[in-house]
Design a protein around this motif. Sequence first.
Motif, PDB file in Angstrom:
ATOM      1  N   LEU A  22       0.888  -1.280  -0.016  1.00  0.00           N
ATOM      2  CA  LEU A  22      -0.065   0.027   0.019  1.00  0.00           C
ATOM      3  C   LEU A  22       0.917   1.320   0.119  1.00  0.00           C
ATOM      4  N   LEU A  23       1.881   1.216   0.896  1.00  0.00           N
ATOM      5  CA  LEU A  23       2.601   2.298   0.842  1.00  0.00           C
ATOM      6  C   LEU A  23       3.455   2.619  -0.288  1.00  0.00           C
ATOM      7  N   ALA A  24       4.099   1.450  -0.840  1.00  0.00           N
ATOM      8  CA  ALA A  24       4.986   1.581  -2.004  1.00  0.00           C
ATOM      9  C   ALA A  24       4.099   1.980  -3.330  1.00  0.00           C
ATOM     10  N   LEU A  25       2.796   1.498  -3.146  1.00  0.00           N
ATOM     11  CA  LEU A  25       2.030   1.891  -4.430  1.00  0.00           C
ATOM     12  C   LEU A  25       1.856   3.608  -4.138  1.00  0.00           C
ATOM     13  N   GLY A  26       1.619   4.011  -2.985  1.00  0.00           N
ATOM     14  CA  GLY A  26       1.650   5.472  -2.830  1.00  0.00           C
ATOM     15  C   GLY A  26       3.046   6.121  -3.396  1.00  0.00           C
ATOM     16  N   PHE A  27       4.218   5.579  -3.086  1.00  0.00           N
ATOM     17  CA  PHE A  27       5.079   6.337  -3.763  1.00  0.00           C
ATOM     18  C   PHE A  27       5.373   6.291  -5.244  1.00  0.00           C
ATOM     19  N   VAL A  28       4.804   4.973  -5.848  1.00  0.00           N
ATOM     20  CA  VAL A  28       4.738   4.877  -7.246  1.00  0.00           C
ATOM     21  C   VAL A  28       3.756   5.714  -8.023  1.00  0.00           C
ATOM     22  N   ILE A  29       2.518   5.825  -7.476  1.00  0.00           N
ATOM     23  CA  ILE A  29       1.511   6.864  -8.020  1.00  0.00           C
ATOM     24  C   ILE A  29       2.014   8.289  -8.123  1.00  0.00           C
ATOM     25  N   ILE A  30       2.622   8.671  -7.089  1.00  0.00           N
ATOM     26  CA  ILE A  30       3.048  10.048  -7.098  1.00  0.00           C
ATOM     27  C   ILE A  30       4.216  10.222  -7.872  1.00  0.00           C
ATOM     28  N   PHE A  31       5.378   9.180  -7.801  1.00  0.00           N
ATOM     29  CA  PHE A  31       6.301   9.211  -8.898  1.00  0.00           C
ATOM     30  C   PHE A  31       5.775   9.485 -10.179  1.00  0.00           C
ATOM     31  N   LYS A  32       4.852   8.563 -10.489  1.00  0.00           N
ATOM     32  CA  LYS A  32       4.465   8.375 -11.870  1.00  0.00           C
ATOM     33  C   LYS A  32       3.699   9.836 -12.530  1.00  0.00           C
ATOM     34  N   ALA A  33       2.859  10.328 -11.187  1.00  0.00           N
ATOM     35  CA  ALA A  33       1.995  11.696 -11.703  1.00  0.00           C
ATOM     36  C   ALA A  33       2.948  12.944 -11.746  1.00  0.00           C
ATOM     37  N   SER A  34       3.840  13.092 -10.720  1.00  0.00           N
ATOM     38  CA  SER A  34       4.732  14.307 -10.807  1.00  0.00           C
ATOM     39  C   SER A  34       6.217  13.995 -10.755  1.00  0.00           C
ATOM     40  N   GLY A  35       6.509  12.834 -10.837  1.00  0.00           N
ATOM     41  CA  GLY A  35       7.938  12.755 -11.058  1.00  0.00           C
ATOM     42  C   GLY A  35       8.998  12.846  -9.526  1.00  0.00           C
ATOM     43  N   VAL A  36       8.104  12.948  -8.370  1.00  0.00           N
ATOM     44  CA  VAL A  36       8.587  13.270  -7.423  1.00  0.00           C
ATOM     45  C   VAL A  36       8.772  11.970  -6.498  1.00  0.00           C
ATOM     46  N   LEU A  37       9.975  11.680  -5.949  1.00  0.00           N
ATOM     47  CA  LEU A  37      10.207  10.722  -4.921  1.00  0.00           C
ATOM     48  C   LEU A  37       9.766  11.381  -3.392  1.00  0.00           C
ATOM     49  N   ASN A  38       8.620  10.921  -2.945  1.00  0.00           N
ATOM     50  CA  ASN A  38       7.908  11.497  -1.786  1.00  0.00           C
ATOM     51  C   ASN A  38       8.650  11.051  -0.604  1.00  0.00           C
ATOM     52  N   PHE A  39       9.489  12.017  -0.175  1.00  0.00           N
ATOM     53  CA  PHE A  39       9.932  11.524   1.302  1.00  0.00           C
ATOM     54  C   PHE A  39       9.099  12.000   2.517  1.00  0.00           C
ATOM     55  N   ALA A  40       7.862  12.758   2.144  1.00  0.00           N
ATOM     56  CA  ALA A  40       7.237  13.009   3.239  1.00  0.00           C
ATOM     57  C   ALA A  40       6.117  11.887   3.343  1.00  0.00           C
ATOM     58  N   HIS A  41       6.071  10.727   2.694  1.00  0.00           N
ATOM     59  CA  HIS A  41       5.519   9.680   2.967  1.00  0.00           C
ATOM     60  C   HIS A  41       4.959   9.200   4.444  1.00  0.00           C
ATOM     61  N   GLY A  42       6.115   9.233   4.929  1.00  0.00           N
ATOM     62  CA  GLY A  42       5.967   8.692   6.343  1.00  0.00           C
ATOM     63  C   GLY A  42       5.490   9.701   7.307  1.00  0.00           C
ATOM     64  N   SER A  43       5.407  11.091   6.715  1.00  0.00           N
ATOM     65  CA  SER A  43       4.560  11.955   7.874  1.00  0.00           C
ATOM     66  C   SER A  43       3.186  11.918   7.366  1.00  0.00           C
ATOM     67  N   PHE A  44       2.729  11.546   6.019  1.00  0.00           N
ATOM     68  CA  PHE A  44       1.334  11.497   5.940  1.00  0.00           C
ATOM     69  C   PHE A  44       0.888  10.276   6.780  1.00  0.00           C
ATOM     70  N   VAL A  45       1.633   9.147   6.671  1.00  0.00           N
ATOM     71  CA  VAL A  45       1.217   7.991   7.670  1.00  0.00           C
ATOM     72  C   VAL A  45       1.102   8.494   9.009  1.00  0.00           C
ATOM     73  N   LEU A  46       1.750   9.329   9.633  1.00  0.00           N
ATOM     74  CA  LEU A  46       1.523   9.607  11.046  1.00  0.00           C
ATOM     75  C   LEU A  46       0.651  10.785  11.109  1.00  0.00           C
ATOM     76  N   LEU A  47       0.214  11.519   9.882  1.00  0.00           N
ATOM     77  CA  LEU A  47      -0.773  12.662  10.273  1.00  0.00           C
ATOM     78  C   LEU A  47      -2.018  11.556  10.363  1.00  0.00           C
ATOM     79  N   GLY A  48      -2.466  10.608   9.479  1.00  0.00           N
ATOM     80  CA  GLY A  48      -3.565   9.972   9.313  1.00  0.00           C
ATOM     81  C   GLY A  48      -3.740   9.256  10.978  1.00  0.00           C
ATOM     82  N   GLY A  49      -2.608   8.643  11.340  1.00  0.00           N
ATOM     83  CA  GLY A  49      -2.608   8.052  12.477  1.00  0.00           C
ATOM     84  C   GLY A  49      -3.008   8.887  13.601  1.00  0.00           C
ATOM     85  N   TYR A  50      -2.418  10.118  13.612  1.00  0.00           N
ATOM     86  CA  TYR A  50      -2.626  10.941  14.819  1.00  0.00           C
ATOM     87  C   TYR A  50      -4.266  11.353  14.769  1.00  0.00           C
ATOM     88  N   VAL A  51      -4.630  11.634  13.701  1.00  0.00           N
ATOM     89  CA  VAL A  51      -6.009  11.986  13.488  1.00  0.00           C
ATOM     90  C   VAL A  51      -6.974  11.120  14.170  1.00  0.00           C
TER      91      VAL A  51
END
Lengths: 395, 292
Positions: free
Chosen positions: B20-49
């Motif tokens: 699930l997480l890797a798919l997230g990296f891949v989708i973002i990379f495909k769409a905007s060419g960015v390796l998203n290092f902030a993925h871990g913080s999205f994880v924390l954000l969802g978990g925190y809420v």
Amino acid sequence: MSDETLTADPPAESASHRGSGGGGLDRATMFRWGVRLVIAILVLTPPFYFEPSWLRVGQYVMIGAVGAIGLTLLTGQAGQLSLAHPFFMFVGGTTYCVLGSEDAPGRVGFGLPSLLALFGAIAVTAALGLAFAPVSSRVRGVYLGVATLALVYVALYLGQQWSSLSGGTARGRPSPDLNLFGLHTLKAEPEITIFGTEFQREHRVYLVFALILLIAYLLAQGAVRGRPGRAWRAIRDSESAASALGVNVKRVRAEVFAISSAYAGLAGVMTVMWYRLLKPDESEFAGTYSIVVAIAFLAMILIGGLGSVGGAIAGAALVFGLPGMLTLTIGGSEMFGTSGAHAITPTIFTAFVYGAAIILVVLFEPGGLAALGRRLKMTFARTQLGSTLLSPKGS
Amino acid sequence: METFIQVVVNGLGKGAVYALLALGFVIIFKASGVLNFAHGSFVLLGGYVAFRTQEDLGFVLSAILGVATAGLGALFIERVLVARRPLADPIALALLTIGVDVILTEEIIRRIGLDIPFLGSPYDGKPVHVGEVTFFRTHLIALAVGAVLVTLFFLAFRYTGWGVAMRAQAENREAAALMGIRRGRVTGTAWVIAGVLAGVAVLFLATQDFSGSGLSRSTHAIALVAFPAAIIGGLDSTGGAILGGAIVGLTEALSAQYISFEFSKVAVYIVMLAVLIVAPSGIFGTRERTRV
């Protein structure tokens, strides 16, 4: 073709040529020497005026600066993203301890002279950087960034398992005393007093670090301005074009990785001297050789301006210097009226500052602090004050 | 044999979360060419809420809220920061997401403080017995949820207008724009999906069964293990992300069982390095070709 015609660093120099006619170069040169003088004063006078705790902050900044110079050569000049700095720091620190200290129960030591141990650490980390060549010369861009992340985990694992070398996560092992031609740095022997200031341990370490940083800076600056730097920038901009111009792309990629590793190894030796202890990390996300440190180094070079050697030092001052300075001025754990578990500590505050600085730099000033400095230099060279101060011949 | 089956199932359960997480990296990379290092913080954000609202709303509603927040958070980052620099160097954009990650992570960790919450309250810590074999319920549910979400994603990717637009854009950005594909909308959707997947993943990551630790800095670090998963499969291959997730999950579980727990963390990265030496762009990743 002579070397001069191709020398890089064009934005500053060509701009000042254009800006102010004949006197421009002089003024720019004078400005550069002025800046160097100010930096020399800033670096050399603290031991005479500041408390040892402040000197320790300065020492820590210099560790960051040496590491960041290595990374900016690799990432900024040669365009290879790396998160492996903590690994090479760890290996450098360990090698220094193993080579430089005596054999003890449960610990391997060769008891070599400490200066030899220092150079041994640099050589070993450079060799390991070369050994990574099958990966570093083949894998590109963000793939390489994640590939180098592997080394941070390797450092963590080796540190935990190989306690005869690393001293183990619980106790670590003490740093050898760096003995420069009879002058000890971790002991206050022989006693030295200069201008009424007694040179204690922190004073000595501070000056030794300043010397190391100066050498590291000059070597990097020389490489950037000379042939190696041109090859690095060529492969950064286009590998096929570089290869067509006769650059051996694979070899240059491996070389710059080894050089950068050697800088990280040197920073690792300094870290061990700073803590007076080598202590491997217990987890991958917090500690001296962790992912957090890898990211802090990237932050330094980005904030400083990718590829700029001077900028890397400025970035290190912000990222490694701010927590220590805040702790000394505001005090330990409490800031902005919060305390306890949710306190904004100097470390957290620094993370906010450098996180924001990274974002602002990428969005608004991709050249980083180095570009701001260059702009300042041009503005200064143009103003009336600048011309009267810096151009004795008049223009 | 029982242990082996158990380890494989647990490994695949972990693998589903990494996928699930890797798919997230891949989708973002495909769409905007960015390796998203902030993925871990999205994880924390969802978990925190999810953690903050769990007491008032119950597990299901708080989980939905957490997932939604992670999705919207990702969209916010894309719209406000990444979309402003569509032409920037990919490495600069990767560094930009590091800046986002540092700030978000520090703030959330500070807010969580010292009491580290566990998130998988309805299924965490209740084992299932099948004959001689005992499974963690967390891993089984993760496997099921992962399979459903991944299937949904591939159906959408294959058959919806968004999927077509996304594939066109991944193929050639300029051409897609000339054909009338709205880049902003496609990219925005990609980030939302990635954020949502991260928000789902954290409901399994911060459990007793998965990591032994609750929502904390270590959750963020575990999210980083999905990096090798995305890299092994190839950063621009959605199918590769699933394969990579499975490989990473199995490597981790098998090496923890048969070698040692400490080694399992390194094992994942050693496998990744081995793959990269053979295939520098991952197993299914597009090779970079140079034309002279």
